[in-house]
Design a protein around this motif. Structure first.
Motif, PDB file in Angstrom:
ATOM      1  N   ALA A 502      18.814  68.764  34.748  1.00  0.00           N
ATOM      2  CA  ALA A 502      19.993  69.164  35.518  1.00  0.00           C
ATOM      3  C   ALA A 502      21.003  68.035  35.515  1.00  0.00           C
ATOM      4  CB  ALA A 502      19.589  69.529  36.949  1.00  0.00           C
ATOM      5  N   LEU A 503      22.262  68.403  35.757  1.00  0.00           N
ATOM      6  CA  LEU A 503      23.354  67.448  35.826  1.00  0.00           C
ATOM      7  C   LEU A 503      23.821  67.384  37.269  1.00  0.00           C
ATOM      8  CD1 LEU A 503      25.051  65.624  33.961  1.00  0.00           C
ATOM      9  CD2 LEU A 503      26.702  67.486  33.798  1.00  0.00           C
ATOM     10  N   VAL A 504      23.620  66.237  37.909  1.00  0.00           N
ATOM     11  CA  VAL A 504      24.001  66.049  39.310  1.00  0.00           C
ATOM     12  C   VAL A 504      25.016  64.921  39.371  1.00  0.00           C
ATOM     13  CG1 VAL A 504      23.206  65.553  41.635  1.00  0.00           C
ATOM     14  CG2 VAL A 504      21.735  66.829  40.081  1.00  0.00           C
ATOM     15  N   GLY A 505      26.288  65.292  39.541  1.00  0.00           N
ATOM     16  CA  GLY A 505      27.345  64.288  39.526  1.00  0.00           C
ATOM     17  C   GLY A 505      27.425  63.629  38.165  1.00  0.00           C
ATOM     18  N   ASP A 506      27.332  62.324  38.136  1.00  0.00           N
ATOM     19  CA  ASP A 506      27.361  61.590  36.867  1.00  0.00           C
ATOM     20  C   ASP A 506      25.958  61.190  36.433  1.00  0.00           C
ATOM     21  OD1 ASP A 506      26.871  59.805  38.859  1.00  0.00           O
ATOM     22  OD2 ASP A 506      28.210  58.235  38.101  1.00  0.00           O
ATOM     23  N   LYS A 507      24.935  61.875  36.940  1.00  0.00           N
ATOM     24  CA  LYS A 507      23.545  61.559  36.605  1.00  0.00           C
ATOM     25  C   LYS A 507      22.878  62.748  35.925  1.00  0.00           C
ATOM     26  CE  LYS A 507      23.586  57.517  38.675  1.00  0.00           C
ATOM     27  NZ  LYS A 507      23.460  56.253  37.924  1.00  0.00           N
ATOM     28  N   ALA A 508      22.138  62.446  34.857  1.00  0.00           N
ATOM     29  CA  ALA A 508      21.286  63.440  34.201  1.00  0.00           C
ATOM     30  C   ALA A 508      19.868  63.252  34.731  1.00  0.00           C
ATOM     31  CB  ALA A 508      21.331  63.276  32.689  1.00  0.00           C
ATOM     32  N   ILE A 509      19.320  64.318  35.300  1.00  0.00           N
ATOM     33  CA  ILE A 509      18.011  64.218  35.943  1.00  0.00           C
ATOM     34  C   ILE A 509      17.022  65.113  35.216  1.00  0.00           C
ATOM     35  CG2 ILE A 509      16.707  64.563  38.066  1.00  0.00           C
ATOM     36  CD1 ILE A 509      19.256  64.011  39.607  1.00  0.00           C
ATOM     37  N   VAL A 510      15.931  64.500  34.726  1.00  0.00           N
ATOM     38  CA  VAL A 510      14.858  65.224  34.053  1.00  0.00           C
ATOM     39  C   VAL A 510      13.621  65.126  34.940  1.00  0.00           C
ATOM     40  CG1 VAL A 510      13.415  65.396  31.989  1.00  0.00           C
ATOM     41  CG2 VAL A 510      15.815  64.700  31.791  1.00  0.00           C
ATOM     42  N   THR A 511      13.006  66.277  35.217  1.00  0.00           N
ATOM     43  CA  THR A 511      11.829  66.314  36.088  1.00  0.00           C
ATOM     44  C   THR A 511      10.678  66.999  35.363  1.00  0.00           C
ATOM     45  OG1 THR A 511      13.278  66.481  38.012  1.00  0.00           O
ATOM     46  CG2 THR A 511      10.940  66.969  38.349  1.00  0.00           C
ATOM     47  N   ALA A 558      16.258  49.797  30.868  1.00  0.00           N
ATOM     48  CA  ALA A 558      17.187  49.294  29.854  1.00  0.00           C
ATOM     49  C   ALA A 558      18.362  50.247  29.665  1.00  0.00           C
ATOM     50  CB  ALA A 558      16.456  49.097  28.527  1.00  0.00           C
ATOM     51  N   HIS A 559      18.167  51.529  29.996  1.00  0.00           N
ATOM     52  CA  HIS A 559      19.259  52.507  29.916  1.00  0.00           C
ATOM     53  C   HIS A 559      19.976  52.648  31.264  1.00  0.00           C
ATOM     54  CE1 HIS A 559      17.145  53.656  26.209  1.00  0.00           C
ATOM     55  NE2 HIS A 559      18.233  54.297  25.853  1.00  0.00           N
ATOM     56  N   LYS A 560      19.725  51.689  32.180  1.00  0.00           N
ATOM     57  CA  LYS A 560      20.352  51.677  33.503  1.00  0.00           C
ATOM     58  C   LYS A 560      19.995  52.931  34.306  1.00  0.00           C
ATOM     59  CE  LYS A 560      24.225  48.668  32.335  1.00  0.00           C
ATOM     60  NZ  LYS A 560      23.618  48.188  31.094  1.00  0.00           N
ATOM     61  N   GLY A 561      18.758  53.381  34.132  1.00  0.00           N
ATOM     62  CA  GLY A 561      18.281  54.548  34.853  1.00  0.00           C
ATOM     63  C   GLY A 561      17.104  54.203  35.738  1.00  0.00           C
ATOM     64  N   THR A 562      16.541  55.229  36.370  1.00  0.00           N
ATOM     65  CA  THR A 562      15.381  55.041  37.244  1.00  0.00           C
ATOM     66  C   THR A 562      14.331  56.095  36.933  1.00  0.00           C
ATOM     67  OG1 THR A 562      16.324  56.455  38.978  1.00  0.00           O
ATOM     68  CG2 THR A 562      16.776  54.094  39.130  1.00  0.00           C
ATOM     69  N   ILE A 563      13.076  55.756  37.219  1.00  0.00           N
ATOM     70  CA  ILE A 563      11.965  56.701  37.069  1.00  0.00           C
ATOM     71  C   ILE A 563      11.123  56.629  38.333  1.00  0.00           C
ATOM     72  CG2 ILE A 563      10.633  54.960  35.797  1.00  0.00           C
ATOM     73  CD1 ILE A 563       9.227  57.281  34.365  1.00  0.00           C
ATOM     74  N   GLU A 564      10.870  57.783  38.932  1.00  0.00           N
ATOM     75  CA  GLU A 564      10.136  57.845  40.189  1.00  0.00           C
ATOM     76  C   GLU A 564       9.020  58.881  40.077  1.00  0.00           C
ATOM     77  OE1 GLU A 564      13.098  58.928  42.971  1.00  0.00           O
ATOM     78  OE2 GLU A 564      14.066  56.952  43.017  1.00  0.00           O
ATOM     79  N   ILE A 565       7.976  58.687  40.892  1.00  0.00           N
ATOM     80  CA  ILE A 565       6.827  59.595  40.873  1.00  0.00           C
ATOM     81  C   ILE A 565       6.538  60.063  42.290  1.00  0.00           C
ATOM     82  CG2 ILE A 565       4.328  59.760  40.501  1.00  0.00           C
ATOM     83  CD1 ILE A 565       4.588  57.988  38.135  1.00  0.00           C
ATOM     84  N   GLU A 566       6.362  61.364  42.408  1.00  0.00           N
ATOM     85  CA  GLU A 566       5.863  61.960  43.650  1.00  0.00           C
ATOM     86  C   GLU A 566       4.581  62.711  43.301  1.00  0.00           C
ATOM     87  OE1 GLU A 566       8.778  64.426  45.398  1.00  0.00           O
ATOM     88  OE2 GLU A 566      10.216  62.799  45.777  1.00  0.00           O
ATOM     89  N   SER A 567       3.542  62.503  44.077  1.00  0.00           N
ATOM     90  CA  SER A 567       2.258  63.115  43.732  1.00  0.00           C
ATOM     91  C   SER A 567       1.416  63.320  44.974  1.00  0.00           C
ATOM     92  CB  SER A 567       1.490  62.237  42.727  1.00  0.00           C
ATOM     93  OG  SER A 567       0.290  62.861  42.328  1.00  0.00           O
ATOM     94  N   GLU A 568       0.549  64.324  44.886  1.00  0.00           N
ATOM     95  CA  GLU A 568      -0.421  64.606  45.945  1.00  0.00           C
ATOM     96  C   GLU A 568      -1.758  64.866  45.279  1.00  0.00           C
ATOM     97  OE1 GLU A 568      -1.095  67.592  49.756  1.00  0.00           O
ATOM     98  OE2 GLU A 568       0.793  67.618  48.632  1.00  0.00           O
ATOM     99  N   ILE A 577      13.101  61.426  36.226  1.00  0.00           N
ATOM    100  CA  ILE A 577      13.800  60.423  35.409  1.00  0.00           C
ATOM    101  C   ILE A 577      15.299  60.659  35.561  1.00  0.00           C
ATOM    102  CG2 ILE A 577      14.137  59.498  33.097  1.00  0.00           C
ATOM    103  CD1 ILE A 577      11.335  60.640  32.439  1.00  0.00           C
ATOM    104  N   CYS A 578      15.998  59.627  36.011  1.00  0.00           N
ATOM    105  CA  CYS A 578      17.446  59.728  36.250  1.00  0.00           C
ATOM    106  C   CYS A 578      18.174  58.786  35.300  1.00  0.00           C
ATOM    107  CB  CYS A 578      17.740  59.382  37.707  1.00  0.00           C
ATOM    108  SG  CYS A 578      19.474  59.522  38.154  1.00  0.00           S
ATOM    109  N   LEU A 579      19.111  59.333  34.499  1.00  0.00           N
ATOM    110  CA  LEU A 579      19.859  58.557  33.508  1.00  0.00           C
ATOM    111  C   LEU A 579      21.352  58.778  33.710  1.00  0.00           C
ATOM    112  CD1 LEU A 579      17.719  59.432  30.375  1.00  0.00           C
ATOM    113  CD2 LEU A 579      17.740  57.223  31.544  1.00  0.00           C
ATOM    114  N   PRO A 580      22.184  57.766  33.438  1.00  0.00           N
ATOM    115  CA  PRO A 580      23.640  57.970  33.520  1.00  0.00           C
ATOM    116  C   PRO A 580      24.084  58.943  32.428  1.00  0.00           C
ATOM    117  CG  PRO A 580      23.076  55.626  33.533  1.00  0.00           C
ATOM    118  CD  PRO A 580      21.841  56.370  33.141  1.00  0.00           C
TER     119      PRO A 580
END
Length: 582
Positions: A502-511, A558-568, A577-580
């Protein structure tokens, strides 16, 4: 009332209490040891009895396992009134009850049954505290040595526990009697010591009020008598000593209060005279000020008991506080008469140094462990290949294993090299405009075979807008492949994995979301650490080295992005994964 309260704080009471505590401690240690030994002995006897009965019944059933009537008769022979056995079952190879001494039916699922069916050499009885029984299982083997059935029996622990409790009552009664005798003897002993000390105390009080003519009569040539002699000698020396104490107060005024390192100056007995701001900050978890004892502070921080004489040998010390790790250096200082009168403690902050050293050691240990496994395998197979008595088919299989382990080492070295280049910014990013939805579609298409082998379903859910990012296509593709591959690995058969973009503002978010085994809450923040595995045994079985998510995080960063994990745990995992966007 106040006088009565003071009597309980007297030395006489303290001696009695200490004497009493020593006796109680000795009785407690002996009692615990005896009870523990007796308890172990009783449970061992019960376990031996249970093993003997199980092995005996197994031997008898060896020739009667197919005769149901005989089995039931034999079982009831073992359940005699004097027997400690509570129940006996004969199980088939599937763990189902063939015959038993009660009306229970169905299967018995227990580690004992599995061990007996595999005829483990480590068969041991297991206590069941809820049922108050001790259970044991033993295989029934045919004449050819095959396991045909399992004898599963349980013995009641009531008789054993009653015996143990009786012994505890006896020991408790003996302790009470010993305490009463100790109190009487303690008062008699304490009185012979405290009476002369009371006299010395009264004389010292008068001396403190300025009466220096106090003299104590020496009644015996023992420790109390020598104390009285020293008190009389002290009276003559007191005035000179007071003059010396006055001169001692002028020491340690030259310490620099604004040093970045912590500085503490103390007298020989450990009394702190000067402490600067840096030292107060470093020791904020242990509040210390002028007048406190430095040796008590050292003991509190390090658990090590020190005296002034020890400083000439142990002049360095490392300790930890809530603010970090510190290195303390001790140095003695001298007064006007060139006599050693105290010491200075200089404290250095080595928190970062310790952290880097720990990380280096852990990294070397992890790399060594990961390389040792394939090297051991390669060495064993190569040694086998060097022998002459091996056919071509086996030789080819061994070479394939060696080749596989070499590939594993090559992948590990490549991953380490990539991490090293990313850490040092030596990796040259090939920047280009990437169609993120097309890349994800291609990756999912390539991964479908792996998912198909586990009967898993891969879903994609993309927004309608075009999503483009600037970056290295190969490396970003490696990130998505790694994350999706992890989802496939740790999701059971017939599971579901969804890849959304999805495209949220200026961020590309892959889940990437799955309904797999999940990650424990306490491990989520650690999964990006190098060589970290939540389940080490299972990760190695699936071929993981614990570097995949570390590489993913470095590439995304290195691509100025972030990667986060949510788990149960046992519910699934979601990697975001959030990338500009470009």
């Amino acid at each position: 009332m106040k006088k009565k309260f003071r009597s309980y704080r007297s030395l006489q009471w303290k001696l009695v209490i200490i004497y009493l505590m020593l006796i109680l401690l000795a009785m407690e240690i002996v009692g615990v040891y005896l009870i523990k030994s007796f308890q172990d002995y009783q449970f061992k006897n019960l376990a031996d009895y249970l093993e003997y009965q199980a092995k005996s019944l197994s031997f008898i059933l060896k020739d009667n396992i197919k005769d149901g009537k005989n089995i039931k008769t034999i079982l009831y022979l073992y359940m005699s009134p004097d027997s400690q056995l509570k129940y006996i079952y004969v199980l088939d190879k599937e763990g189902r009850i063939i015959q038993g001494t009660d009306y229970r039916n169905g299967r018995i699922i227990s580690p004992l049954v599995f061990q007996a069916l595999s005829f483990s050499k480590t068969l041991k009885p297991i206590k069941d505290d809820e049922k108050n029984t001790m259970d044991y299982a033993y295989p029934v083997r045919s004449g050819q040595g095959d396991v045909e059935a399992v004898v599963y029996m349980g013995a009641s622990m009531d008789r054993t526990l009653k015996t143990i409790n009786d012994v505890k009552v006896i020991l408790f009664s003996a302790t009470v009697i010993a305490v009463l005798i100790t109190i009487v003897l303690g008062f008699i002993l304490a009185r012979t010591i405290t009476e002369p000390i009371k006299e010395i105390t009264n004389k010292a009080e008068a001396l403190a009020n300025g009466d220096f003519d106090q003299v104590i009569k020496v009644r015996a040539d023992d420790e109390i008598g020598r104390l009285a002699n020293m008190f009389n000698y002290l009276t003559g020396r007191l005035r000179r000593t007071l003059d010396e104490i006055a001169r001692e107060k002028s020491k340690a005024e030259g310490i620099l209060m604004n040093m970045s390192d912590g500085v503490i100056a103390a007298s020989k007995d450990g009394t702190i005279q000067v402490i600067n701001g840096a030292a107060r900050s470093m020791l904020s978890g242990y509040p210390v000020s002028e007048g406190d004892n430095a040796f008590d502070m050292i003991k509190e921080l390090t658990g090590q008991t020190m005296a002034f004489e020890d400083l000439s040998v142990n002049n360095k010390m490392v300790f930890k506080t809530s603010n970090g790790v510190f290195n303390a250096h001790f140095a003695q200082f001298k007064g006007d008469r060139d006599e050693t009168e105290g010491f200075v403690v200089v404290i250095h902050d080595i928190t970062e140094q310790q952290k880097l050293d720990s990380m280096r050691k852990q990294f070397v240990a992890d790399v060594s462990h990961e390389l040792r496994t394939p090297l051991t395998t390669i060495k064993s197979y190569v040694e086998t290949l060097m022998s002459d008595d091996i056919d071509d088919n086996a030789r080819n299989r061994f070479l394939q294993v060696v080749n596989k382990e070499v590939d594993r080492m090559v992948r590990l070295v490549k991953d380490l090299l990539l991490l090293s280049n990313l850490d040092s910014n030596k990796y040259a990013m090939k920047k280009e405009t990437i169609d993120l939805k097309k890349m994800l579609t291609d990756v999912v298409s390539n991964m479908r075979l792996l998912a198909y082998n586990k009967s898993q379903q891969l879903y994609t859910k993309f927004c309608e807008e075009d999503i483009t990012v600037e970056g290295d296509a190969d490396k970003l593709e490696q990130v998505f492949i790694n994350v999706i591959n992890n989802s496939i690995k740790y999701t059971p058969n017939n599971g579901k994995i969804e890849i959304s973009a999805a495209l949220v503002g200026d961020k590309a978010i892959v889940t990437i979301t799955d309904n797999g085994i999940g990650i424990p809450r306490e491990d989520i923040e650690k999964v990006f650490e190098r060589f970290y595995r939540v389940d080490k045994a299972r990760s190695r079985e699936l071929g993981g080295a614990g570097l995949g998510l570390s590489i993913c995080k470095e590439i995304v960063s290195a691509h100025k992005g972030t990667i986060e994990i949510e788990s149960e745990l046992n519910r699934g995992t979601s990697v975001r994964i959030c990338l500009p966007s470009s």
